[in-house]
Design a protein around this motif. Structure first.
Motif, PDB file in Angstrom:
ATOM      1  N   PHE A 231       0.811  -1.221   0.128  1.00 12.00           N
ATOM      2  CA  PHE A 231      -0.046  -0.117   0.058  1.00 12.00           C
ATOM      3  C   PHE A 231       0.716   1.209   0.069  1.00 12.00           C
ATOM      4  O   PHE A 231       0.637   2.187   0.577  1.00 12.00           O
ATOM      5  CB  PHE A 231      -0.931   0.009   1.202  1.00 12.00           C
ATOM      6  N   ALA A 232       1.728   1.237  -0.997  1.00  8.81           N
ATOM      7  CA  ALA A 232       2.726   2.472  -1.034  1.00  8.81           C
ATOM      8  C   ALA A 232       1.940   3.576  -1.551  1.00  8.81           C
ATOM      9  O   ALA A 232       1.998   4.542  -1.323  1.00  8.81           O
ATOM     10  CB  ALA A 232       3.815   2.175  -1.853  1.00  8.81           C
ATOM     11  N   THR A 233       1.052   3.359  -2.342  1.00  7.40           N
ATOM     12  CA  THR A 233       0.274   4.238  -3.155  1.00  7.40           C
ATOM     13  C   THR A 233      -1.459   3.973  -2.677  1.00  7.40           C
ATOM     14  O   THR A 233      -2.002   3.042  -2.608  1.00  7.40           O
ATOM     15  CB  THR A 233       0.177   4.143  -4.629  1.00  7.40           C
ATOM     16  N   LEU A 234      -2.030   5.204  -2.179  1.00 10.04           N
ATOM     17  CA  LEU A 234      -3.571   5.297  -1.696  1.00 10.04           C
ATOM     18  C   LEU A 234      -4.099   6.237  -2.544  1.00 10.04           C
ATOM     19  O   LEU A 234      -5.212   6.008  -2.906  1.00 10.04           O
ATOM     20  CB  LEU A 234      -3.516   5.700  -0.272  1.00 10.04           C
ATOM     21  N   ASP A 235      -3.822   7.009  -2.906  1.00 14.36           N
ATOM     22  CA  ASP A 235      -4.400   8.141  -3.772  1.00 14.36           C
ATOM     23  C   ASP A 235      -4.221   7.948  -5.097  1.00 14.36           C
ATOM     24  O   ASP A 235      -3.169   7.524  -5.613  1.00 14.36           O
ATOM     25  CB  ASP A 235      -3.598   9.689  -3.259  1.00 14.36           C
ATOM     26  N   THR A 236      -5.134   7.933  -5.814  1.00 17.11           N
ATOM     27  CA  THR A 236      -5.398   7.760  -7.414  1.00 17.11           C
ATOM     28  C   THR A 236      -4.288   9.124  -7.959  1.00 17.11           C
ATOM     29  O   THR A 236      -4.778  10.269  -7.700  1.00 17.11           O
ATOM     30  CB  THR A 236      -6.718   7.886  -7.873  1.00 17.11           C
ATOM     31  N   ASN A 245       2.374   9.731 -31.067  1.00 14.29           N
ATOM     32  CA  ASN A 245       1.692  11.145 -31.085  1.00 14.29           C
ATOM     33  C   ASN A 245       0.431  10.954 -30.272  1.00 14.29           C
ATOM     34  O   ASN A 245      -0.595  11.668 -30.570  1.00 14.29           O
ATOM     35  CB  ASN A 245       1.552  11.646 -32.775  1.00 14.29           C
ATOM     36  N   LEU A 246      -0.077   9.690 -29.819  1.00 13.49           N
ATOM     37  CA  LEU A 246      -1.313   9.494 -29.264  1.00 13.49           C
ATOM     38  C   LEU A 246      -1.540   9.802 -27.727  1.00 13.49           C
ATOM     39  O   LEU A 246      -0.840   9.011 -27.203  1.00 13.49           O
ATOM     40  CB  LEU A 246      -1.735   7.974 -29.538  1.00 13.49           C
ATOM     41  N   PRO A 247      -2.194  10.683 -27.248  1.00 14.50           N
ATOM     42  CA  PRO A 247      -2.263  11.033 -26.049  1.00 14.50           C
ATOM     43  C   PRO A 247      -3.625  10.439 -25.227  1.00 14.50           C
ATOM     44  O   PRO A 247      -4.650  10.166 -25.795  1.00 14.50           O
ATOM     45  CB  PRO A 247      -2.664  12.666 -26.019  1.00 14.50           C
ATOM     46  N   PHE A 248      -3.204   9.786 -23.879  1.00 15.31           N
ATOM     47  CA  PHE A 248      -4.327   9.261 -23.130  1.00 15.31           C
ATOM     48  C   PHE A 248      -3.969   9.480 -21.951  1.00 15.31           C
ATOM     49  O   PHE A 248      -2.856  10.270 -21.255  1.00 15.31           O
ATOM     50  CB  PHE A 248      -4.414   7.785 -23.583  1.00 15.31           C
ATOM     51  N   LEU A 249      -4.918   9.289 -20.949  1.00 11.29           N
ATOM     52  CA  LEU A 249      -4.848   9.657 -19.464  1.00 11.29           C
ATOM     53  C   LEU A 249      -4.719   8.365 -18.759  1.00 11.29           C
ATOM     54  O   LEU A 249      -5.247   7.251 -18.989  1.00 11.29           O
ATOM     55  CB  LEU A 249      -6.025  10.067 -18.842  1.00 11.29           C
ATOM     56  N   LEU A 250      -3.693   8.287 -18.104  1.00  9.43           N
ATOM     57  CA  LEU A 250      -3.163   6.940 -17.380  1.00  9.43           C
ATOM     58  C   LEU A 250      -3.264   7.007 -15.715  1.00  9.43           C
ATOM     59  O   LEU A 250      -2.706   8.207 -15.174  1.00  9.43           O
ATOM     60  CB  LEU A 250      -1.751   6.489 -17.707  1.00  9.43           C
ATOM     61  N   SER A 251      -4.050   6.336 -14.940  1.00  9.90           N
ATOM     62  CA  SER A 251      -4.389   6.666 -13.682  1.00  9.90           C
ATOM     63  C   SER A 251      -3.494   5.298 -12.767  1.00  9.90           C
ATOM     64  O   SER A 251      -3.869   4.065 -13.387  1.00  9.90           O
ATOM     65  CB  SER A 251      -5.660   6.763 -13.348  1.00  9.90           C
ATOM     66  N   ASP A 252      -3.038   5.523 -12.016  1.00  9.21           N
ATOM     67  CA  ASP A 252      -2.488   4.719 -10.802  1.00  9.21           C
ATOM     68  C   ASP A 252      -3.369   4.405  -9.544  1.00  9.21           C
ATOM     69  O   ASP A 252      -3.546   5.501  -8.729  1.00  9.21           O
ATOM     70  CB  ASP A 252      -1.009   4.992 -10.471  1.00  9.21           C
ATOM     71  N   THR A 253      -3.801   3.370  -9.218  1.00 12.02           N
ATOM     72  CA  THR A 253      -4.812   3.349  -8.157  1.00 12.02           C
ATOM     73  C   THR A 253      -4.426   2.407  -6.912  1.00 12.02           C
ATOM     74  O   THR A 253      -3.264   1.978  -6.996  1.00 12.02           O
ATOM     75  CB  THR A 253      -6.057   2.630  -8.585  1.00 12.02           C
ATOM     76  N   VAL A 254      -5.062   2.552  -5.832  1.00  8.55           N
ATOM     77  CA  VAL A 254      -4.566   1.765  -4.705  1.00  8.55           C
ATOM     78  C   VAL A 254      -4.671   0.251  -4.988  1.00  8.55           C
ATOM     79  O   VAL A 254      -5.349  -0.427  -5.721  1.00  8.55           O
ATOM     80  CB  VAL A 254      -5.535   2.104  -3.464  1.00  8.55           C
ATOM     81  N   GLY A 255      -3.536  -0.388  -4.434  1.00 14.81           N
ATOM     82  CA  GLY A 255      -3.587  -1.923  -4.846  1.00 14.81           C
ATOM     83  C   GLY A 255      -4.694  -2.585  -3.716  1.00 14.81           C
ATOM     84  O   GLY A 255      -5.219  -2.306  -3.021  1.00 14.81           O
ATOM     85  N   PHE A 256      -4.700  -3.962  -4.455  1.00 17.15           N
ATOM     86  CA  PHE A 256      -5.762  -4.599  -3.786  1.00 17.15           C
ATOM     87  C   PHE A 256      -5.074  -5.741  -2.769  1.00 17.15           C
ATOM     88  O   PHE A 256      -3.984  -5.918  -3.056  1.00 17.15           O
ATOM     89  CB  PHE A 256      -6.689  -5.522  -4.814  1.00 17.15           C
ATOM     90  N   ILE A 257      -5.653  -6.585  -2.004  1.00 18.26           N
ATOM     91  CA  ILE A 257      -4.969  -7.542  -1.315  1.00 18.26           C
ATOM     92  C   ILE A 257      -6.089  -8.576  -0.679  1.00 18.26           C
ATOM     93  O   ILE A 257      -7.380  -8.253  -0.556  1.00 18.26           O
ATOM     94  CB  ILE A 257      -4.517  -6.896   0.071  1.00 18.26           C
TER      95      ILE A 257
END
Length: 406
Positions: A231-236, A245-257
């Protein structure tokens, strides 16, 4: 000037059970994970206790004889914390505390404590506080230790009950307040998501500590916090990424267990809105972990709970640099069966992974192995979604191979 102090890890013992549904191998795996959780929370495991039982003891979780062994070890070694692998009821927690005379935690309490340490933003802190309050509410009675010796009599029962009821009301009011606060923040985040326009959204999902944040840093060239702890990452975290040349949005989410507390699933469902609204999921798997198939099942279970299991998904098998199959030596004297733990990566690719086809990628984010294949696959999938949404933009984003050749 603040005085520097050495951080002393809390001594802890782990306690688990072996049942017909959870054999010795599975129990050891859960205790291994619990030990990692304890280390993440700032504890040091000095001993493990396990007991074979048909079902947990409703009063003390484990049997009286084993409990006495635990008590003696705790007293002799001055251990301050006992951590149980499964969630304890309020009565069990109260009874065990009286016997062991030390701090008693269960897996849920430990995970909540780690989340409380890791929460950085006000949103994450609010969600953790809500989960803690919902966990605390049914356990308030056990905290009134100064009233436990009152057996009744004139004027003895009322005040204690009144104080407990007052505390229960305060906690219920707090829960209502926190839920209202989360609703307000949810509206703000919904507006933020709306303001991002119609860009394709890609979400990284997976078990905790599989390398999602490391992959995010490599692909988006950003500095998302990454650490070899649970759980090093909690906030998205959301970043704009451009492949070719292709833009998109990438999100990092909280890990599961595994055995994720219900309170956390509920309170963090709003954080997982990024997953719900994503057009494409990158399911990251730590293939070097001996139980990665169980991790996949745990993630899929939670994705099902948030109604995201049927989204387009690419399986990203990370940490191929750390994958080491167990050596297998054929011996006529002992008929040892070759199992999955002996498979090489090439053999794994011929199992159910081969049926996934091009939606199975094998990479090492930290060593940047096979990242070109990863970029190509993500580009093609995002391009497919984009030109479906904007057919007139088709000419802007040619095939990945055409770009490379040119």
């Amino acid at each position: 000037m603040l005085e520097k102090k050495d951080i002393n890890l809390e001594k802890a013992v782990l306690i688990g059970i072996v049942t017909k549904d959870q054999d010795e191998t599975r129990s050891k795996e859960y205790l291994d994970e619990l030990e990692f959780l304890t280390y993440t929370a700032g504890g040091e495991v000095v001993k493990r206790f396990t007991q074979k039982m048909d079902m947990p003891n409703p009063k003390t979780f484990i049997g009286t004889g084993k409990m006495e062994d635990v008590r003696e070890f705790i007293e002799e070694n001055h251990v301050g914390t006992a951590i149980f692998d499964d969630e304890l009821s309020a009565a069990q927690e109260r009874n065990i505390s009286k016997i062991l005379n030390c701090k008693v935690l269960d897996r849920t309490n430990l995970i909540l404590d780690i989340f409380a340490q890791r929460a950085q933003t006000s949103y994450a802190r609010t969600q953790v506080e809500l989960a803690q309050c919902e966990y605390l509410l049914p356990r308030l009675r056990g905290m009134w230790t100064h009233l436990e010796r009152q057996k009744g009599g004139i004027g003895m029962r009322g005040p204690g009950e009144t104080e407990i009821e007052t505390d229960r009301r305060i906690v219920r009011d707090k829960i209502a307040l926190l839920k209202d606060r989360i609703k307000t923040i949810d509206k703000q985040m919904s507006v933020q998501r709306g303001n991002r326009g119609a860009m394709v959204r890609v979400a990284l999902v997976g078990y905790t500590n599989v390398g999602k944040s490391t992959l995010m840093n490599v692909i988006s060239k950003s500095e998302v916090f990454a650490e070899n702890k649970l759980f090093a990452t909690l906030d998205t975290t959301v970043r704009k990424v451009v492949i070719q040349n292709l833009p998109f949005l990438l999100s990092d989410t909280v890990g599961f267990i595994r055995k994720l507390p219900t309170q956390l699933v509920e309170s963090f469902k709003s954080t997982l809105d990024e997953v719900r609204e994503a057009d494409l999921l990158l399911h990251v798997v730590d293939i070097s972990h001996p139980n990665f198939e169980e991790h996949i099942d745990s993630v899929n279970k939670i994705l099902g709970e948030i109604e995201s299991i049927n989204k387009p998904t690419i399986m990203v098998f990370n940490k191929i640099d750390a994958y080491k199959p167990e050596p297998f030596e054929s011996d006529d004297e002992f008929d040892i069966e070759r199992t999955k733990k002996h498979y090489s990566l090439d053999e794994w690719k011929k199992t159910w992974m081969g049926k996934i086809g091009e939606n199975a990628l094998f990479i090492s984010a930290i060593n940047k192995e096979n990242l070109e294949d990863f970029r190509k696959r993500v580009y093609n999938e995002v391009r497919k979604i984009h030109i479906t949404r904007f057919p007139y933009n088709n000419f802007l984003y040619p095939d990945y191979d055409d770009i490379i050749d040119s």
